[in-house]
Design a protein around this motif. Structure first.
Motif, mmCIF file in Angstrom:
data_model
loop_
_atom_site.group_PDB
_atom_site.id
_atom_site.type_symbol
_atom_site.label_atom_id
_atom_site.label_comp_id
_atom_site.label_asym_id
_atom_site.label_seq_id
_atom_site.Cartn_x
_atom_site.Cartn_y
_atom_site.Cartn_z
ATOM 1 N N PHE A 42 0.821 -1.341 0.032
ATOM 2 C CA PHE A 42 0.077 0.032 0.050
ATOM 3 C C PHE A 42 0.878 1.526 0.002
ATOM 4 O O PHE A 42 0.546 2.226 -0.617
ATOM 5 C CB PHE A 42 -1.022 -0.014 1.189
ATOM 6 N N SER A 43 1.831 1.323 0.906
ATOM 7 C CA SER A 43 2.665 2.611 0.986
ATOM 8 C C SER A 43 3.466 2.660 -0.349
ATOM 9 O O SER A 43 3.839 3.849 -0.745
ATOM 10 C CB SER A 43 3.647 2.594 2.172
ATOM 11 N N ILE A 44 3.870 1.391 -0.937
ATOM 12 C CA ILE A 44 4.759 1.731 -2.206
ATOM 13 C C ILE A 44 3.975 2.319 -3.444
ATOM 14 O O ILE A 44 4.213 2.977 -4.009
ATOM 15 C CB ILE A 44 5.407 0.322 -2.471
ATOM 16 N N TRP A 45 2.690 1.579 -3.335
ATOM 17 C CA TRP A 45 1.752 1.738 -4.595
ATOM 18 C C TRP A 45 1.343 3.275 -4.323
ATOM 19 O O TRP A 45 1.212 4.006 -5.330
ATOM 20 C CB TRP A 45 0.568 1.019 -4.568
ATOM 21 N N LEU A 46 1.103 3.735 -3.174
ATOM 22 C CA LEU A 46 0.667 5.363 -3.058
ATOM 23 C C LEU A 46 1.715 6.346 -3.013
ATOM 24 O O LEU A 46 1.385 7.500 -2.931
ATOM 25 C CB LEU A 46 -0.031 5.386 -1.713
ATOM 26 N N PHE A 53 0.018 14.948 -3.502
ATOM 27 C CA PHE A 53 -0.866 15.352 -2.616
ATOM 28 C C PHE A 53 0.122 16.280 -1.740
ATOM 29 O O PHE A 53 -0.461 17.538 -1.640
ATOM 30 C CB PHE A 53 -1.372 14.258 -1.678
ATOM 31 N N GLU A 54 1.367 16.066 -1.581
ATOM 32 C CA GLU A 54 2.125 16.825 -0.716
ATOM 33 C C GLU A 54 2.601 18.393 -1.233
ATOM 34 O O GLU A 54 2.616 19.309 -1.049
ATOM 35 C CB GLU A 54 3.405 16.140 -0.368
ATOM 36 N N GLU A 55 2.773 17.800 -2.888
ATOM 37 C CA GLU A 55 3.085 19.045 -3.831
ATOM 38 C C GLU A 55 1.819 19.793 -3.849
ATOM 39 O O GLU A 55 2.011 21.194 -3.754
ATOM 40 C CB GLU A 55 3.587 18.630 -5.143
ATOM 41 N N ARG A 75 4.912 15.953 5.990
ATOM 42 C CA ARG A 75 4.848 14.780 5.213
ATOM 43 C C ARG A 75 3.759 13.823 6.133
ATOM 44 O O ARG A 75 2.954 12.976 5.708
ATOM 45 C CB ARG A 75 5.897 14.020 4.904
ATOM 46 N N VAL A 76 4.265 13.535 7.403
ATOM 47 C CA VAL A 76 3.615 12.590 8.381
ATOM 48 C C VAL A 76 1.935 12.981 8.473
ATOM 49 O O VAL A 76 1.474 12.007 8.269
ATOM 50 C CB VAL A 76 4.467 12.390 9.731
ATOM 51 N N THR A 80 -0.722 10.863 6.773
ATOM 52 C CA THR A 80 -1.623 10.175 7.830
ATOM 53 C C THR A 80 -3.304 10.744 7.601
ATOM 54 O O THR A 80 -4.070 9.603 7.354
ATOM 55 C CB THR A 80 -1.424 10.547 9.050
ATOM 56 N N LEU A 81 -3.354 11.875 6.964
ATOM 57 C CA LEU A 81 -4.785 12.333 6.610
ATOM 58 C C LEU A 81 -5.318 11.501 5.270
ATOM 59 O O LEU A 81 -6.257 11.047 5.370
ATOM 60 C CB LEU A 81 -4.602 13.748 6.389
ATOM 61 N N PHE A 82 -4.312 11.352 4.497
ATOM 62 C CA PHE A 82 -4.783 10.616 3.365
ATOM 63 C C PHE A 82 -5.002 9.160 3.360
ATOM 64 O O PHE A 82 -5.961 8.859 3.032
ATOM 65 C CB PHE A 82 -3.612 10.933 2.117
ATOM 66 N N VAL A 83 -4.324 8.478 4.181
ATOM 67 C CA VAL A 83 -4.671 7.129 4.504
ATOM 68 C C VAL A 83 -5.821 7.061 5.336
ATOM 69 O O VAL A 83 -6.806 6.245 5.063
ATOM 70 C CB VAL A 83 -3.516 6.317 5.197
#
Length: 147
Positions: A42-46, A53-55, A75-76, A80-83
């Motif tokens: 999940f973390s690799i694909w996203l 999103f951060e940009e 970033r954290v 976290t909000l996105f997940v």
């Protein structure tokens, strides 16, 4: 693997085959391994989505020692909000598992068969014999129908 499970359990086969297995340490280990795989995959694909999103949020992209504490914190929090948002959508949409199975099956076939064959064909078209090109084309058409 799916065919073997259907052969073993017949029409009683559940979507999650692990539910068909009797409780045991082996089943528990399999559940832990599948969970770890999902979390890491999940973390690799996203990761590209996280960067986008951060940009959008204006968080500077830096890696390793170049990151400041503010960038890391941003970033954290953003990830976290996105997940959390993804979790809420997955929980709120009925039959989300079925939807993901359909999408995953289609994307999986594209990534596993169509993309590599198409890339190989594009990069090596001039060097390949016509028989090889036809065989690659047949495999790609077969992959479209299977996927």
């Amino acid at each position: 693997f799916s065919a073997l499970c259907y052969y073993a359990f017949g029409s009683a086969t559940q979507d999650n085959v692990l539910k068909n297995m009797a409780p045991s340490r082996l089943r528990d280990l399999a559940i832990v391994m599948v969970t770890a795989h999902v979390l890491f995959a999940f973390s690799i694909w996203l990761n590209p989505v996280f960067y986008l999103f951060e940009e959008t949020l204006g968080i500077e992209i830096a890696t390793g020692a170049q990151q400041t504490r503010t960038q890391v914190a941003g970033r954290v929090v953003s990830r976290t909000l996105f997940v959390g948002f993804v979790f809420l959508v997955a929980d709120a949409v009925p039959f989300f598992g079925d939807i993901m199975n359909i999408i995953g099956g289609g994307i999986g076939m594209g990534c596993i068969l169509l993309l590599p064959l198409g890339s190989y064909l594009k990069l090596n078209r001039e060097k390949l014999d016509n028989k090889v090109v036809v065989m690659i084309g047949v495999l790609m058409v077969f992959g479209v129908f299977i996927g």
